[in-house]
Design a protein around this motif. Sequence first.
Motif, short mmCIF file in Angstrom:
data_model
loop_
_atom_site.label_atom_id
_atom_site.label_comp_id
_atom_site.label_asym_id
_atom_site.label_seq_id
_atom_site.Cartn_x
_atom_site.Cartn_y
_atom_site.Cartn_z
N ALA A 2 -36.79 -6.25 4.58
CA ALA A 2 -35.77 -6.83 5.46
C ALA A 2 -36.08 -8.29 5.75
CB ALA A 2 -35.66 -6.03 6.76
N LEU A 3 -37.34 -8.60 6.02
CA LEU A 3 -37.72 -9.99 6.31
C LEU A 3 -37.43 -10.89 5.10
CD1 LEU A 3 -38.97 -12.07 8.20
CD2 LEU A 3 -41.20 -11.45 7.26
N ALA A 52 -34.18 -15.02 13.48
CA ALA A 52 -34.48 -14.23 14.66
C ALA A 52 -34.91 -12.81 14.32
CB ALA A 52 -33.29 -14.23 15.61
N PRO A 53 -34.74 -12.28 13.23
CA PRO A 53 -33.70 -11.62 12.45
C PRO A 53 -33.00 -10.52 13.26
CG PRO A 53 -35.87 -11.08 11.57
CD PRO A 53 -36.05 -12.02 12.73
N ALA A 112 -29.99 -6.24 4.06
CA ALA A 112 -30.75 -6.60 5.27
C ALA A 112 -30.26 -5.79 6.46
CB ALA A 112 -30.63 -8.09 5.54
N LEU A 113 -28.95 -5.58 6.54
CA LEU A 113 -28.41 -4.75 7.62
C LEU A 113 -28.89 -3.30 7.47
CD1 LEU A 113 -24.73 -6.03 7.89
CD2 LEU A 113 -26.49 -6.14 9.67
N GLY A 114 -28.92 -2.82 6.24
CA GLY A 114 -29.33 -1.44 5.99
C GLY A 114 -30.79 -1.17 6.30
N PHE A 115 -31.64 -2.17 6.10
CA PHE A 115 -33.05 -1.98 6.39
C PHE A 115 -33.34 -1.97 7.88
CE2 PHE A 115 -33.84 -3.29 1.96
CZ PHE A 115 -34.70 -2.26 1.60
N GLY A 116 -32.40 -2.47 8.66
CA GLY A 116 -32.60 -2.46 10.11
C GLY A 116 -33.49 -3.59 10.58
N CYS A 129 -42.90 -13.26 1.54
CA CYS A 129 -41.44 -13.23 1.70
C CYS A 129 -40.87 -14.65 1.67
CB CYS A 129 -41.04 -12.54 3.01
SG CYS A 129 -41.09 -10.75 2.90
N GLY A 130 -41.55 -15.58 2.30
CA GLY A 130 -41.09 -16.97 2.29
C GLY A 130 -41.06 -17.54 0.89
#
Length: 160
Positions: A2-3, A52-53, A112-116, A129-130
């Motif tokens: 997600a990140l 923020a995420p 990203a929405l699905g991963f919460g 991730c960056g």
Amino acid sequence: MALCLHMFIAGVFVISAGAKVWGLGGVPVRFRVVGAVGTIGLEIHPAGLQLAPTWVGTALAARLLVAFTLVLIRGLRKRPGLACHCFGSGADAVAPRHVGRNVVLLAAAVGALGFGRVHRVGMAETALCGLVAAVGAGTVARLVDLAAIRYRFAPLRRVS
């Protein structure tokens, strides 16, 4: 995961907004201010919320991507040869690859929405991730150049 997706989406929107503001150099000052404020409102806001995420920023980014994709589809159908200006002031005509790119970005936002929520991650995961997000966002932003390479370095065909 997600990140990484949040960082990727934020990176694409920041590059896009920056390229658009940078590309306003030939525009009269009074229109540049309006363009810059509009760009900040449309692209920087969801990018900032990605950091923020929160689901709000991702949902806003997804809505914006749906709107951009619909504009591209309409441009393909109604105005062939229309310049894309997706990442600045480039004169590349809207093509199916632009629609495909937006669909991939939309899938990233939905993912990203699905991963919460993003749970605690360490420095190593954040750095990884960056890096992945930066490479992905840079690749998306330079899609036009990457497509041009395909044609420049196509293998020579022998004429029989």
